[in-house]
Design a protein around this motif. Sequence first.
Motif, short mmCIF file in Angstrom:
data_model
loop_
_atom_site.label_atom_id
_atom_site.label_comp_id
_atom_site.label_asym_id
_atom_site.label_seq_id
_atom_site.Cartn_x
_atom_site.Cartn_y
_atom_site.Cartn_z
N TYR A 1 15.96 17.50 30.65
CA TYR A 1 16.30 18.89 30.34
C TYR A 1 15.11 19.84 30.38
CZ TYR A 1 21.07 17.64 29.16
OH TYR A 1 22.38 17.22 29.21
N GLY A 2 14.00 19.37 30.95
CA GLY A 2 12.86 20.26 31.17
C GLY A 2 12.08 20.63 29.93
N LEU A 3 12.01 19.72 28.99
CA LEU A 3 11.23 19.96 27.77
C LEU A 3 9.86 19.30 27.87
CD1 LEU A 3 14.00 19.28 25.11
CD2 LEU A 3 13.19 21.49 25.90
N PRO A 4 8.83 20.00 27.41
CA PRO A 4 8.84 21.34 26.84
C PRO A 4 9.03 22.41 27.91
CG PRO A 4 6.59 20.54 27.00
CD PRO A 4 7.47 19.40 27.41
N GLY A 5 9.58 23.55 27.50
CA GLY A 5 9.82 24.63 28.44
C GLY A 5 10.31 25.87 27.72
N TYR A 6 10.39 26.99 28.47
CA TYR A 6 10.84 28.24 27.86
C TYR A 6 12.29 28.12 27.41
CZ TYR A 6 6.61 30.68 29.22
OH TYR A 6 5.30 31.07 29.32
N ASP B 1 0.84 -1.20 0.00
CA ASP B 1 0.00 0.00 0.00
C ASP B 1 0.87 1.25 0.00
OD1 ASP B 1 -2.72 -0.82 0.04
OD2 ASP B 1 -2.50 -1.46 2.12
N GLU B 2 0.35 2.33 -0.55
CA GLU B 2 1.00 3.63 -0.40
C GLU B 2 0.88 4.04 1.07
OE1 GLU B 2 0.86 7.49 -3.16
OE2 GLU B 2 -0.95 7.27 -1.94
N MET B 3 1.97 4.53 1.64
CA MET B 3 1.99 4.80 3.09
C MET B 3 2.65 6.13 3.41
SD MET B 3 3.20 1.17 4.75
CE MET B 3 4.59 1.04 3.61
N ILE B 4 2.23 6.70 4.52
CA ILE B 4 3.00 7.69 5.25
C ILE B 4 3.31 7.04 6.59
CG2 ILE B 4 2.96 9.92 6.45
CD1 ILE B 4 1.14 10.95 4.23
N ILE B 5 4.57 7.07 7.00
CA ILE B 5 4.97 6.45 8.26
C ILE B 5 5.39 7.53 9.25
CG2 ILE B 5 6.63 4.90 9.37
CD1 ILE B 5 6.74 3.32 6.75
N VAL B 6 4.89 7.41 10.46
CA VAL B 6 5.24 8.33 11.54
C VAL B 6 5.69 7.49 12.72
CG1 VAL B 6 4.43 10.18 13.05
CG2 VAL B 6 3.46 9.95 10.75
N HIS B 7 6.77 7.88 13.37
CA HIS B 7 7.17 7.11 14.56
C HIS B 7 7.40 8.03 15.76
CE1 HIS B 7 11.53 8.07 14.47
NE2 HIS B 7 11.46 7.94 13.16
N GLY B 8 7.26 7.43 16.93
CA GLY B 8 7.49 8.14 18.17
C GLY B 8 8.96 8.14 18.56
N GLY B 9 9.22 8.63 19.77
CA GLY B 9 10.60 8.76 20.22
C GLY B 9 11.05 7.70 21.19
N GLY B 10 10.11 7.21 22.03
CA GLY B 10 10.49 6.22 23.02
C GLY B 10 11.68 6.68 23.84
N SER B 11 12.63 5.78 24.04
CA SER B 11 13.78 6.09 24.89
C SER B 11 14.80 6.99 24.21
CB SER B 11 14.46 4.80 25.34
OG SER B 11 14.95 4.07 24.24
N PHE B 12 14.61 7.28 22.92
CA PHE B 12 15.48 8.23 22.23
C PHE B 12 14.99 9.66 22.43
CE2 PHE B 12 16.70 4.34 20.29
CZ PHE B 12 17.93 4.52 19.67
N GLY B 13 13.74 9.82 22.86
CA GLY B 13 13.18 11.15 23.00
C GLY B 13 12.78 11.54 24.40
N HIS B 14 12.02 10.67 25.06
CA HIS B 14 11.37 11.05 26.32
C HIS B 14 12.35 11.23 27.48
CE1 HIS B 14 7.34 10.59 24.72
NE2 HIS B 14 7.74 9.47 24.14
N ILE B 15 13.35 10.39 27.56
CA ILE B 15 14.24 10.41 28.74
C ILE B 15 14.99 11.73 28.83
CG2 ILE B 15 16.28 9.35 29.79
CD1 ILE B 15 15.23 6.64 28.75
N LYS B 16 15.65 12.13 27.76
CA LYS B 16 16.41 13.37 27.79
C LYS B 16 15.51 14.60 27.78
CE LYS B 16 20.54 11.74 28.10
NZ LYS B 16 21.39 11.99 29.29
N ALA B 17 14.35 14.50 27.14
CA ALA B 17 13.41 15.62 27.16
C ALA B 17 13.00 15.94 28.60
CB ALA B 17 12.18 15.29 26.32
N LYS B 18 12.70 14.92 29.36
CA LYS B 18 12.32 15.11 30.75
C LYS B 18 13.50 15.64 31.57
CE LYS B 18 9.98 12.70 34.54
NZ LYS B 18 9.38 11.41 34.97
#
Length: 242
Positions: A56-61, A37-54
């Motif tokens: 370093y206070g992201l989201p934030g000013y 099928d024709e597709m658009i694929i979107v993926h989340g961050g899991g341990s590549f995104g959430h751990i460091k975001a938290k």
Amino acid sequence: MIIIKLGGSVITQKSEYKSFNGAVVERIVKTLKGMNDEMIIVHGGGSFGHIKAKEYGLPGYAGKETIMGMNIVHNDMVELNLKISEILYNNGIYNVPLPVSSLVYDNKKNYAVFKRYLQLGITPVSYGDTYIHGKKIGIYSGDNIAYDVARRFHPSAVVFFSDVDGIYDKNPKTNPDARLLTHIKGEFQHDEMITDVTGGIMNKYTKMKSISDLGIPVYLINGLYPERIYNIGKNNFTGTVV
């Protein structure tokens, strides 16, 4: 055309920094290739995104700490995306990564380039990432992207892959009596506390319902058993329909 959303909980080990579930992604991709099928694929961050975001206070000013965190999280997400892109390529799904940090800022969104790649038979792949929102460094989730592209391109279906069989009335990982909800309409309550920077299961359901409200069928299935996607619409389908 369908939109595939690969949840961070199934493509990574969310509790272990930058732990990639390559074998799981490989099985999912082989299944998707078989659908042709024709597709658009979107993926989340899991341990590549959430751990460091938290961390370093992201989201934030925007400030020294959050800007440093933005750089780390964005680079980590590029690394995760490259791993997924290579698996797609090796299985004959030729693709182009399109980071949301280049597509969304403030209240402006531009997904027009997706159509051009699709016209050439190239699969667009986007992913949750940092972005600029006013004076803040924000986190734009893969679920948000899935909604945006569904609204723009109105696919025949949107399929969310997670690490559980569907949406339950309670967290199935901590409640043995949790009940799988095969169909959900309207308001939905869940006992889960927010566990990541993008809002957990309730935010996911909100986005799924928003997509469903557009008249697009939405499904959540277990990415550990990706072949279940072939049973959508059948009596033996295991998952949640929104």
